[in-house]
Design a protein around this motif. Structure first.
Motif, PDB file in Angstrom:
ATOM      1  N   SER A  36      13.220  -4.969  31.665  1.00 27.33           N
ATOM      2  CA  SER A  36      11.930  -4.578  31.083  1.00 27.33           C
ATOM      3  C   SER A  36      10.911  -5.700  31.232  1.00 27.33           C
ATOM      4  O   SER A  36       9.732  -5.458  31.528  1.00 27.33           O
ATOM      5  N   PHE A  37      11.380  -6.934  31.031  1.00 26.80           N
ATOM      6  CA  PHE A  37      10.500  -8.094  31.199  1.00 26.80           C
ATOM      7  C   PHE A  37       9.970  -8.161  32.623  1.00 26.80           C
ATOM      8  O   PHE A  37       8.760  -8.315  32.845  1.00 26.80           O
ATOM      9  N   GLU A  38      10.858  -8.047  33.611  1.00 24.18           N
ATOM     10  CA  GLU A  38      10.437  -8.139  35.013  1.00 24.18           C
ATOM     11  C   GLU A  38       9.486  -7.002  35.378  1.00 24.18           C
ATOM     12  O   GLU A  38       8.515  -7.202  36.113  1.00 24.18           O
ATOM     13  N   ARG A  39       9.757  -5.807  34.861  1.00 28.12           N
ATOM     14  CA  ARG A  39       8.895  -4.668  35.165  1.00 28.12           C
ATOM     15  C   ARG A  39       7.486  -4.885  34.620  1.00 28.12           C
ATOM     16  O   ARG A  39       6.491  -4.672  35.308  1.00 28.12           O
ATOM     17  N   ASP A  40       7.402  -5.357  33.362  1.00 27.16           N
ATOM     18  CA  ASP A  40       6.086  -5.532  32.755  1.00 27.16           C
ATOM     19  C   ASP A  40       5.347  -6.733  33.336  1.00 27.16           C
ATOM     20  O   ASP A  40       4.116  -6.713  33.468  1.00 27.16           O
ATOM     21  N   VAL A  41       6.085  -7.791  33.693  1.00 31.60           N
ATOM     22  CA  VAL A  41       5.444  -8.936  34.346  1.00 31.60           C
ATOM     23  C   VAL A  41       4.831  -8.503  35.673  1.00 31.60           C
ATOM     24  O   VAL A  41       3.691  -8.851  35.997  1.00 31.60           O
ATOM     25  N   ALA A  42       5.583  -7.723  36.447  1.00 27.93           N
ATOM     26  CA  ALA A  42       5.065  -7.241  37.731  1.00 27.93           C
ATOM     27  C   ALA A  42       3.846  -6.348  37.525  1.00 27.93           C
ATOM     28  O   ALA A  42       2.864  -6.425  38.275  1.00 27.93           O
ATOM     29  N   ARG A  43       3.894  -5.501  36.492  1.00 29.62           N
ATOM     30  CA  ARG A  43       2.774  -4.594  36.223  1.00 29.62           C
ATOM     31  C   ARG A  43       1.523  -5.371  35.817  1.00 29.62           C
ATOM     32  O   ARG A  43       0.419  -5.109  36.309  1.00 29.62           O
ATOM     33  N   ILE A  44       1.696  -6.351  34.919  1.00 32.16           N
ATOM     34  CA  ILE A  44       0.547  -7.137  34.465  1.00 32.16           C
ATOM     35  C   ILE A  44      -0.009  -7.986  35.604  1.00 32.16           C
ATOM     36  O   ILE A  44      -1.226  -8.116  35.769  1.00 32.16           O
ATOM     37  N   ALA A  45       0.895  -8.584  36.402  1.00 33.44           N
ATOM     38  CA  ALA A  45       0.445  -9.408  37.526  1.00 33.44           C
ATOM     39  C   ALA A  45      -0.353  -8.579  38.524  1.00 33.44           C
ATOM     40  O   ALA A  45      -1.377  -9.025  39.052  1.00 33.44           O
ATOM     41  N   THR A  46       0.116  -7.355  38.784  1.00 34.15           N
ATOM     42  CA  THR A  46      -0.615  -6.469  39.696  1.00 34.15           C
ATOM     43  C   THR A  46      -1.991  -6.141  39.135  1.00 34.15           C
ATOM     44  O   THR A  46      -2.992  -6.136  39.857  1.00 34.15           O
ATOM     45  N   SER A  47      -2.051  -5.881  37.829  1.00 39.48           N
ATOM     46  CA  SER A  47      -3.333  -5.591  37.187  1.00 39.48           C
ATOM     47  C   SER A  47      -4.280  -6.781  37.292  1.00 39.48           C
ATOM     48  O   SER A  47      -5.467  -6.631  37.588  1.00 39.48           O
ATOM     49  N   LEU A  48      -3.743  -7.978  37.070  1.00 40.75           N
ATOM     50  CA  LEU A  48      -4.566  -9.186  37.174  1.00 40.75           C
ATOM     51  C   LEU A  48      -5.116  -9.358  38.578  1.00 40.75           C
ATOM     52  O   LEU A  48      -6.285  -9.690  38.768  1.00 40.75           O
ATOM     53  N   ARG A  49      -4.271  -9.136  39.581  1.00 35.35           N
ATOM     54  CA  ARG A  49      -4.711  -9.331  40.960  1.00 35.35           C
ATOM     55  C   ARG A  49      -5.755  -8.299  41.352  1.00 35.35           C
ATOM     56  O   ARG A  49      -6.698  -8.597  42.076  1.00 35.35           O
ATOM     57  N   ARG A  50      -5.599  -7.065  40.886  1.00 32.47           N
ATOM     58  CA  ARG A  50      -6.580  -6.040  41.232  1.00 32.47           C
ATOM     59  C   ARG A  50      -7.923  -6.333  40.594  1.00 32.47           C
ATOM     60  O   ARG A  50      -8.971  -6.171  41.203  1.00 32.47           O
ATOM     61  N   VAL A  51      -7.895  -6.785  39.338  1.00 31.57           N
ATOM     62  CA  VAL A  51      -9.146  -7.140  38.673  1.00 31.57           C
ATOM     63  C   VAL A  51      -9.775  -8.344  39.347  1.00 31.57           C
ATOM     64  O   VAL A  51     -10.988  -8.441  39.504  1.00 31.57           O
ATOM     65  N   ALA A  52      -8.910  -9.284  39.787  1.00 32.58           N
ATOM     66  CA  ALA A  52      -9.422 -10.512  40.390  1.00 32.58           C
ATOM     67  C   ALA A  52      -9.949 -10.305  41.795  1.00 32.58           C
ATOM     68  O   ALA A  52     -10.715 -11.121  42.295  1.00 32.58           O
ATOM     69  N   THR A  53      -9.552  -9.208  42.451  1.00 38.21           N
ATOM     70  CA  THR A  53      -9.969  -9.000  43.837  1.00 38.21           C
ATOM     71  C   THR A  53     -11.482  -8.998  43.965  1.00 38.21           C
ATOM     72  O   THR A  53     -12.062  -9.716  44.771  1.00 38.21           O
ATOM     73  N   ALA A  54     -12.140  -8.174  43.144  1.00 35.57           N
ATOM     74  CA  ALA A  54     -13.604  -8.117  43.210  1.00 35.57           C
ATOM     75  C   ALA A  54     -14.224  -9.405  42.698  1.00 35.57           C
ATOM     76  O   ALA A  54     -15.209  -9.902  43.239  1.00 35.57           O
ATOM     77  N   ALA A  55     -13.617  -9.977  41.635  1.00 39.92           N
ATOM     78  CA  ALA A  55     -14.188 -11.185  41.045  1.00 39.92           C
ATOM     79  C   ALA A  55     -14.082 -12.369  41.986  1.00 39.92           C
ATOM     80  O   ALA A  55     -15.012 -13.152  42.134  1.00 39.92           O
ATOM     81  N   GLN A  56     -12.927 -12.516  42.649  1.00 39.65           N
ATOM     82  CA  GLN A  56     -12.721 -13.683  43.484  1.00 39.65           C
ATOM     83  C   GLN A  56     -13.447 -13.577  44.813  1.00 39.65           C
ATOM     84  O   GLN A  56     -13.747 -14.578  45.434  1.00 39.65           O
ATOM     85  N   SER A  57     -13.676 -12.363  45.273  1.00 38.52           N
ATOM     86  CA  SER A  57     -14.333 -12.242  46.565  1.00 38.52           C
ATOM     87  C   SER A  57     -15.788 -12.653  46.486  1.00 38.52           C
ATOM     88  O   SER A  57     -16.358 -13.122  47.467  1.00 38.52           O
TER      89      SER A  57
END
Length: 332
Positions: A67-88
């Motif tokens: 459960s920990f690994e699943r939620d870490v992967a989910r949150i990390a994916t969410s962070l990267r998607r949000v950061a895509t527009a911000a970082q570009s």
């Protein structure tokens, strides 16, 4: 029975609380300034790894760990998607996936090449050709390499040079692969969270970027190769350049029984290790970059012997299928 009912009600309350937190976290991330979002992504990866290290030897059930690994992967994916527009920021995110590579033997510069970033769960890798990291046939034996990483999303002229060793205790730090036809000219070098500056601004391809989805890939399709030919690039903003290409051999077929395919493009030295990309015909704006990573450019192809007075160069190039990255970045 009463205790069971109370426990069930309590579990439902906890689920409701978790849903509320899941709603709150993206809202908080979205409200953060762009530089803070970028730092948060790296900090989250670091803290997740610390938590993982502490839990593994503890007496914790496999269900909790999964459960920990699943939620870490989910949150990390969410962070990267949000950061895509911000970082570009003012530039297309694709150009932040690539990095100019310079190899060194002690303090002596040896070669220049191209590379790109690839993320597998919480781990970040630099991808390039195997012959960039070492090539016994040509006597190329660098000890370390340097890549340029942006440090300010709004001012791309601000960057830092990241030094990465290629050996530890005499053993190579990169990962390489081979198949039934022999060595594959693709290698990855893991970048630990502590090696990146806290204000690093970059984008990374992920496993989902290797998938074609429901789209067909056919010979003659338009491709793009993003890299640093002969070291040429925007030296002010530290950005790569893109060359137009097309698919020149049957995609999905191993050309000459090797794990590669051909592209038709004008390329030069220094492009080794550049990502070979196909723009998706259908793309959801909220699902990351509109590119499929299909290959890693390796070298130009030509006929030998060739009458240079009568015959032009073929203008063909060899690229290795990018799905080898699934093998190279798997947990070990």
């Amino acid at each position: 029975m009463k205790n069971l009912q109370e426990a069930t009600e309590r579990i439902c309350e906890l689920k409701g609380s978790l849903v509320a937190l899941d709603t709150l976290v993206p809202a908080l991330i979205d409200a953060l300034p762009a530089p803070v979002r970028a730092r948060l992504q790296g900090s989250f990866d670091t803290h997740a790894e610390v938590a993982r290290t502490l839990m593994l030897p503890a007496d914790i059930s496999d269900l909790v760990l999964s459960s920990f690994e699943r939620d870490v992967a989910r949150i990390a994916t969410s962070l990267r998607r949000v950061a895509t527009a911000a970082q570009s920021g003012p530039v297309e995110a694709l150009l932040l996936t690539t990095a100019a590579i310079t190899t060194f033997a002690r303090y002596r510069s040896l070669t220049r090449a191209s590379g790109f970033f690839f993320r597998r769960d919480a781990r970040l890798f630099l991808v390039s050709n195997r012959h960039v990291f070492a090539d016994a046939a040509s006597g190329h034996q660098p000890e370390h390499l340097e890549v340029v990483v942006h440090t300010d999303v709004q001012d791309l002229s601000r960057a830092t040079v990241l030094g990465l060793p290629l050996f530890r205790d005499g053993l190579p730090l990169w990962r390489e692969a081979s198949d039934q036809a022999g060595p594959v000219d693709v290698a990855v070098l893991e970048i630990a969270p502590g090696q990146l500056p806290a204000n690093a601004v970059l984008q990374a391809f992920e496993a989902s970027d290797l998938q074609a989805g429901d789209e067909d890939i056919a010979i003659g399709d338009a491709l793009t190769i993003v890299g640093f030919p002969m070291g040429f690039h925007d030296t002010v903003h530290h950005l790569a350049v893109a060359r137009s290409a097309s698919l020149a051999s049957a995609y999905g077929i191993r050309f000459q029984r090797q794990g590669c395919f051909l592209t038709d493009a004008r390329t030069h030295r220094g492009s080794s290790g550049a990502p070979v990309l196909r723009r998706r015909r259908q793309h959801d704006a909220g699902s990351g970059m509109p590119w499929q990573l299909i290959g890693v450019h390796s070298t130009r192809m030509d006929m030998h012997p060739r009458d240079e007075a009568q015959d032009e160069s073929l203008g063909l190039n060899l690229a290795w299928y990018a799905d080898v990255l699934n093998t190279l970045t798997a947990d070990r």
